[in-house]
Write a protein that holds these residues in place. Structure first.
Motif, PDB file in Angstrom:
ATOM      1  N   VAL A  99     -12.016  -3.553   2.859  1.00 18.27           N
ATOM      2  CA  VAL A  99     -11.894  -2.220   2.264  1.00 18.27           C
ATOM      3  C   VAL A  99     -11.661  -1.185   3.359  1.00 18.27           C
ATOM      4  O   VAL A  99     -10.820  -0.299   3.225  1.00 18.27           O
ATOM      5  CB  VAL A  99     -13.156  -1.871   1.432  1.00 18.27           C
ATOM      6  CG1 VAL A  99     -13.182  -0.412   1.060  1.00 18.27           C
ATOM      7  CG2 VAL A  99     -13.212  -2.724   0.189  1.00 18.27           C
TER       8      VAL A  99
ATOM      9  N   SER B 232     -15.162   3.420  -2.386  1.00 18.44           N
ATOM     10  CA  SER B 232     -14.945   2.005  -2.075  1.00 18.44           C
ATOM     11  C   SER B 232     -16.166   1.155  -2.427  1.00 18.44           C
ATOM     12  O   SER B 232     -17.306   1.618  -2.364  1.00 18.44           O
ATOM     13  CB  SER B 232     -14.579   1.829  -0.601  1.00 18.44           C
ATOM     14  OG  SER B 232     -15.615   2.275   0.227  1.00 18.44           O
TER      15      SER B 232
ATOM     16  N   VAL C  90      -8.045  -1.204   4.551  1.00 15.14           N
ATOM     17  CA  VAL C  90      -7.144  -0.510   3.620  1.00 15.14           C
ATOM     18  C   VAL C  90      -7.356   0.999   3.719  1.00 15.14           C
ATOM     19  O   VAL C  90      -6.397   1.772   3.806  1.00 15.14           O
ATOM     20  CB  VAL C  90      -7.360  -1.009   2.172  1.00 15.14           C
ATOM     21  CG1 VAL C  90      -6.613  -0.134   1.184  1.00 15.14           C
ATOM     22  CG2 VAL C  90      -6.934  -2.464   2.050  1.00 15.14           C
ATOM     23  N   GLN C  91      -8.609   1.433   3.725  1.00 12.97           N
ATOM     24  CA  GLN C  91      -8.905   2.860   3.807  1.00 12.97           C
ATOM     25  C   GLN C  91      -8.362   3.454   5.105  1.00 12.97           C
ATOM     26  O   GLN C  91      -7.770   4.533   5.105  1.00 12.97           O
ATOM     27  CB  GLN C  91     -10.404   3.108   3.689  1.00 12.97           C
ATOM     28  CG  GLN C  91     -10.754   4.581   3.633  1.00 12.97           C
ATOM     29  CD  GLN C  91     -12.217   4.819   3.280  1.00 12.97           C
ATOM     30  OE1 GLN C  91     -12.952   3.898   2.953  1.00 12.97           O
ATOM     31  NE2 GLN C  91     -12.637   6.059   3.340  1.00 12.97           N
TER      32      GLN C  91
ATOM     33  N   LEU D 111       0.824  -1.205   0.000  1.00  5.53           N
ATOM     34  CA  LEU D 111       0.000   0.000   0.000  1.00  5.53           C
ATOM     35  C   LEU D 111       0.861   1.259   0.000  1.00  5.53           C
ATOM     36  O   LEU D 111       0.540   2.238  -0.685  1.00  5.53           O
ATOM     37  CB  LEU D 111      -0.951   0.000   1.195  1.00  5.53           C
ATOM     38  CG  LEU D 111      -2.078  -1.023   1.110  1.00  5.53           C
ATOM     39  CD1 LEU D 111      -2.818  -1.113   2.440  1.00  5.53           C
ATOM     40  CD2 LEU D 111      -3.030  -0.700  -0.021  1.00  5.53           C
TER      41      LEU D 111
ATOM     42  N   LEU E  46     -11.185   1.774  -4.181  1.00  5.62           N
ATOM     43  CA  LEU E  46     -10.850   0.536  -3.488  1.00  5.62           C
ATOM     44  C   LEU E  46     -11.974  -0.466  -3.694  1.00  5.62           C
ATOM     45  O   LEU E  46     -13.142  -0.133  -3.508  1.00  5.62           O
ATOM     46  CB  LEU E  46     -10.676   0.786  -1.986  1.00  5.62           C
ATOM     47  CG  LEU E  46      -9.698   1.887  -1.578  1.00  5.62           C
ATOM     48  CD1 LEU E  46      -9.724   2.066  -0.066  1.00  5.62           C
ATOM     49  CD2 LEU E  46      -8.295   1.555  -2.061  1.00  5.62           C
TER      50      LEU E  46
END
Length: 85
Positions: free
Chosen positions: A55, A75, A58-59, A19, A36
């Protein structure tokens, strides 16, 4: 791409490195949104919720590491039961 262990949504150190590399390669694109997409396999009972959790993981990482505002992220969460939608 980030590949989670089956039925998990936790990022490991390798995921974070991926990332970081992705984000840093896009630094010249300031003002552009990130898209995403979270997916799951057929394992587990609530695939869409697991996709959302992935998601969100990751966000959250991008936001906490790079102060990426929510409005810069689009997303989607998909599970085996939403394929084709």
């Amino acid at each position: 791409n980030v590949y989670f262990k089956s039925n998990e949504s936790t990022l490991d150190k390798e995921d974070m490195k991926r990332l970081d590399s992705f984000y840093l390669s896009k630094e010249g694109n300031k003002g552009r949104a990130f898209v995403l997409s979270g997916f799951t396999d057929q394992e587990g009972n609530d695939n869409v919720q697991l996709s959302k959790d992935r998601v969100n993981s990751v966000q959250h990482y991008l936001d906490s590491t790079y102060n990426l505002p929510d409005e810069m992220v689009i997303s989607f969460a998909k599970g085996v039961d939403t394929l084709g939608d």
